[in-house]
Design a protein around this motif. Structure first.
Motif, PDB file in Angstrom:
ATOM      1  N   VAL A 310       0.811  -1.314   0.353  1.00 27.81           N
ATOM      2  CA  VAL A 310       0.256  -0.431   0.501  1.00 27.81           C
ATOM      3  C   VAL A 310       0.866   1.596  -0.327  1.00 27.81           C
ATOM      4  O   VAL A 310       1.429   1.723   0.499  1.00 27.81           O
ATOM      5  N   LEU A 311       1.055   2.159  -0.851  1.00 26.46           N
ATOM      6  CA  LEU A 311       1.185   3.874  -1.123  1.00 26.46           C
ATOM      7  C   LEU A 311       0.176   4.389  -0.086  1.00 26.46           C
ATOM      8  O   LEU A 311      -0.397   4.508  -0.311  1.00 26.46           O
ATOM      9  N   THR A 312       1.072   5.513   1.312  1.00 28.81           N
ATOM     10  CA  THR A 312       0.611   6.567   0.690  1.00 28.81           C
ATOM     11  C   THR A 312       1.270   7.724   1.112  1.00 28.81           C
ATOM     12  O   THR A 312       2.660   7.340   1.409  1.00 28.81           O
ATOM     13  N   GLY A 313       0.551   8.882   1.092  1.00 30.55           N
ATOM     14  CA  GLY A 313       1.896   9.926   1.277  1.00 30.55           C
ATOM     15  C   GLY A 313       1.214  11.144   1.125  1.00 30.55           C
ATOM     16  O   GLY A 313      -0.247  11.153   0.209  1.00 30.55           O
ATOM     17  N   CYS A 314       1.836  12.343   1.892  1.00 30.04           N
ATOM     18  CA  CYS A 314       0.470  13.293   1.906  1.00 30.04           C
ATOM     19  C   CYS A 314       2.155  14.836   0.825  1.00 30.04           C
ATOM     20  O   CYS A 314       3.227  14.819   0.808  1.00 30.04           O
ATOM     21  N   SER A 315       0.836  15.875   0.276  1.00 26.46           N
ATOM     22  CA  SER A 315       1.858  16.780  -0.401  1.00 26.46           C
ATOM     23  C   SER A 315       2.624  16.420  -1.512  1.00 26.46           C
ATOM     24  O   SER A 315       2.313  16.128  -2.272  1.00 26.46           O
ATOM     25  N   ASN A 316       4.266  16.368  -1.670  1.00 25.23           N
ATOM     26  CA  ASN A 316       4.785  15.739  -2.108  1.00 25.23           C
ATOM     27  C   ASN A 316       4.448  14.828  -2.391  1.00 25.23           C
ATOM     28  O   ASN A 316       5.527  14.132  -3.477  1.00 25.23           O
ATOM     29  N   GLY A 317       4.877  13.923  -0.614  1.00 20.42           N
ATOM     30  CA  GLY A 317       4.834  12.644  -0.258  1.00 20.42           C
ATOM     31  C   GLY A 317       3.202  12.191  -1.714  1.00 20.42           C
ATOM     32  O   GLY A 317       3.635  10.447  -2.206  1.00 20.42           O
ATOM     33  N   GLY A 318       2.899  12.681  -1.830  1.00 15.89           N
ATOM     34  CA  GLY A 318       0.900  12.020  -2.408  1.00 15.89           C
ATOM     35  C   GLY A 318       1.019  12.937  -4.047  1.00 15.89           C
ATOM     36  O   GLY A 318       0.709  11.834  -4.380  1.00 15.89           O
ATOM     37  N   TYR A 319       1.698  13.345  -4.516  1.00 16.52           N
ATOM     38  CA  TYR A 319       2.554  13.568  -5.801  1.00 16.52           C
ATOM     39  C   TYR A 319       2.971  12.082  -6.127  1.00 16.52           C
ATOM     40  O   TYR A 319       3.265  11.246  -7.097  1.00 16.52           O
ATOM     41  N   MET A 320       4.613  12.045  -5.615  1.00 11.91           N
ATOM     42  CA  MET A 320       5.171  11.350  -5.555  1.00 11.91           C
ATOM     43  C   MET A 320       3.976   9.579  -5.475  1.00 11.91           C
ATOM     44  O   MET A 320       4.688   8.107  -6.004  1.00 11.91           O
ATOM     45  N   THR A 321       2.872   8.907  -4.729  1.00 16.31           N
ATOM     46  CA  THR A 321       2.363   8.329  -5.001  1.00 16.31           C
ATOM     47  C   THR A 321       1.717   8.073  -5.815  1.00 16.31           C
ATOM     48  O   THR A 321       1.274   6.801  -6.391  1.00 16.31           O
ATOM     49  N   MET A 322       1.025   8.850  -6.516  1.00 18.71           N
ATOM     50  CA  MET A 322       0.556   9.044  -8.159  1.00 18.71           C
ATOM     51  C   MET A 322       1.382   8.848  -8.936  1.00 18.71           C
ATOM     52  O   MET A 322       0.645   7.847  -9.757  1.00 18.71           O
ATOM     53  N   VAL A 323       2.777   9.653  -8.985  1.00 24.28           N
ATOM     54  CA  VAL A 323       3.320   8.949 -10.337  1.00 24.28           C
ATOM     55  C   VAL A 323       3.532   7.671  -9.600  1.00 24.28           C
ATOM     56  O   VAL A 323       3.832   6.889 -10.942  1.00 24.28           O
ATOM     57  N   LEU A 324       4.127   6.816  -8.702  1.00 24.86           N
ATOM     58  CA  LEU A 324       4.858   5.408  -8.810  1.00 24.86           C
ATOM     59  C   LEU A 324       3.526   4.688  -9.397  1.00 24.86           C
ATOM     60  O   LEU A 324       3.434   3.497  -9.918  1.00 24.86           O
ATOM     61  N   ALA A 325       1.873   5.098  -8.915  1.00 25.01           N
ATOM     62  CA  ALA A 325       1.032   4.479  -8.779  1.00 25.01           C
ATOM     63  C   ALA A 325       0.353   4.518 -10.369  1.00 25.01           C
ATOM     64  O   ALA A 325      -0.043   3.609 -11.048  1.00 25.01           O
ATOM     65  N   MET A 326       0.850   5.648 -11.287  1.00 24.83           N
ATOM     66  CA  MET A 326       0.121   6.086 -12.693  1.00 24.83           C
ATOM     67  C   MET A 326       1.720   5.369 -13.447  1.00 24.83           C
ATOM     68  O   MET A 326       1.288   4.777 -14.327  1.00 24.83           O
ATOM     69  N   THR A 327       3.113   4.734 -13.001  1.00 22.20           N
ATOM     70  CA  THR A 327       3.954   4.239 -13.292  1.00 22.20           C
ATOM     71  C   THR A 327       3.404   2.795 -13.935  1.00 22.20           C
ATOM     72  O   THR A 327       3.568   2.361 -14.378  1.00 22.20           O
ATOM     73  N   TYR A 328       3.661   2.298 -11.915  1.00 24.96           N
ATOM     74  CA  TYR A 328       3.374   0.886 -12.116  1.00 24.96           C
ATOM     75  C   TYR A 328       2.340   0.545 -11.391  1.00 24.96           C
ATOM     76  O   TYR A 328       2.163   0.454  -9.561  1.00 24.96           O
ATOM     77  N   PRO A 329       1.082   0.320 -11.953  1.00 22.74           N
ATOM     78  CA  PRO A 329      -0.072  -0.248 -10.593  1.00 22.74           C
ATOM     79  C   PRO A 329      -0.820  -1.140 -10.785  1.00 22.74           C
ATOM     80  O   PRO A 329      -0.858  -1.163  -9.976  1.00 22.74           O
TER      81      PRO A 329
END
Length: 449
Positions: A310-329
């Motif tokens: 499970v990935l989670t993160g806030c702000s800058n980390g929320g950005y990275m959460t989305m980038v990882l999810a969109m790159t490696y769903p």
């Protein structure tokens, strides 16, 4: 035409991320008749950052007859003066601390009724005092400070006994603390060099009960960097310690926790911070760290027989959460983006389509002044709905206020934090899905079965 997102970090974001943690102290004259001693501290993680919550005195003579009114404690640390724009100088400040309790203990910390050379003083953490980390508006990073100490003395009403019956007139406690413990000490520290040469420091927690679940926390802007910082800062600047609490572990059925620390910031698109301009980040929906961070997570997963991530993160980390999810769903079983900073106009239709089968739980506040929902979560969530997202959850609040009842403003109303700080609701499991009422921890539980 390539689209960009200007990520402006306001001074309001940093209001309670100031402070310090080190042992530079003043020189004092001593009183030969006073009981002398040293002290150690424990640092806790709170909604607004890290604070000293317990002090243990080690004295050269046993004392007795103490209570919460015996001692006066003040804390000196460094803090950014947000009133002096645009310089925002970092200056030394001193705050009086509220003592909640004071009691005698033995050498092992157990309460005792007889006189003792060991004293515990419990302090009241308060968001108005701010964190003990220094947040610089010039670097946008938290760091340890070279000034942090407590001044501990007897109150005017103290009636402390020494040598069994004599009244103690004064104590002299060395100003620099001798050691510290923190709420993050259950984390272990690791280091990983990815195949592309990018090096990560990280904190990790292995649950007492064997688990095949991994929760990855991705920090915000302030907790990156490699100077005057470490993954313990990353775990304390936000209340990441809640993820290793009994409440969280029991709710989701036990999990490993991995807290990687970005060498710069997750929104850095070249590793050289060239998209950081005048206090703002020009982000294009990519990250220099995408491949290497995914490699670190994969390595931890392999080494610990992990089946669910499970990935989670806030702000800058929320950005990275989305980038990882969109790159490696396909790599992840659920994601919890919190005040995520990927501008919707940088997300392609193909990326939206890649997320349709991935369980998602968005958290944000409508009054977020830093990551404006109308440019980020709101349009992205609408596009996910239109694309037929199968497990899409959204928890919004108008603002971010204390829900514990412990912290109030001068008018007795719940203390209000900056609207960007919606991660507070995640760490306290206080977010409520707008339609179903599902909380984020239970969302994680449902998707790691």
């Amino acid at each position: 035409m390539k689209k960009f997102f200007i990520f402006a970090l306001t001074s309001a974001l940093a209001l309670s991320l100031f402070g310090c943690s080190s042992e530079q102290t003043p020189t004092e004259e001593t009183d030969s008749s006073a009981v002398k001693g040293t002290y150690s501290v424990n640092i806790g993680g709170y909604d607004w950052g890290a604070e000293v919550n317990k002090v243990t005195l080690t004295l050269d003579s046993p004392i007795g007859n103490i209570d919460k009114d015996t001692f006066v404690v003040s804390e000196t640390k460094m803090a950014t003066d947000f009133s002096q724009a645009p310089e925002f100088p970092i200056e030394e400040v001193t705050n009086e601390k509220t003592v909640l309790d004071a009691y005698l203990v033995d050498e092992d910390g157990n309460k005792v009724s007889e006189d003792s050379k060991y004293v515990v003083i419990e302090l009241d953490p308060n968001p108005t005092d701010g964190s003990i980390f220094v947040f610089s508006l010039h670097t946008m990073l938290n760091a340890y400070s070279d000034v942090h100490y407590l001044d501990i003395s007897l109150s005017e009403t103290a009636d402390v006994k020494v040598n069994g019956s004599d009244k103690l007139e004064a104590i002299e406690i060395e100003t620099a603390y001798t050691s510290k413990t923190t709420d993050a000490d259950k984390f272990e520290l690791g280091n990983y060099v990815a195949s592309d040469g990018i090096e990560y420091n990280y904190a990790y927690y292995v649950p007492e009960v064997e688990s095949n679940v991994l929760v990855v926390w991705l920090h915000g802007m302030g907790e990156g960097g490699v100077e005057d910082t470490d993954p313990y800062l990353t775990s304390l600047a936000n209340k990441v310690t809640s993820l290793i609490s009994d409440d969280f572990q029991n709710t989701i059925g036990n999990a490993h926790v991995l807290v990687p620390q970005s060498p710069t910031y997750w929104m850095d698109n070249d590793g050289k911070q060239t998209n950081f301009e005048g206090g703002s980040i020009v982000a294009d929906g990519t990250s220099y760290y995408t491949e290497s961070l995914a490699e670190l997570i994969d390595k931890y997963k392999e080494d610990n027989n992990i089946d669910k991530v499970v990935l989670t993160g806030c702000s800058n980390g929320g950005y990275m959460t989305m980038v990882l999810a969109m790159t490696y769903p396909e790599k992840y079983d659920a994601v919890v983006p919190i005040c995520e900073a990927v501008a919707d106009d940088t997300i392609t239709d193909e990326q939206i389509a890649s997320l349709v089968d991935l369980p998602m739980y968005f958290i944000y506040a409508e009054t977020d002044p830093t990551v404006v929902p109308e440019k980020h979560e709101i349009p992205t969530i609408e596009r996910l709905k239109e694309a037929g997202a199968k497990n899409l959850n959204v928890a919004t609040t108008e603002s971010v206020v204390d829900l514990s009842g412990n912290y109030k403003d001068e008018d007795g109303e719940p203390f209000e934090y900056n609207g960007h700080w919606s991660w507070i609701y995640f760490f306290n499991n206080e977010s409520v899905e707008n339609t179903t009422g599902l909380t984020p921890w239970n969302f994680i539980k449902e998707n790691v079965k």
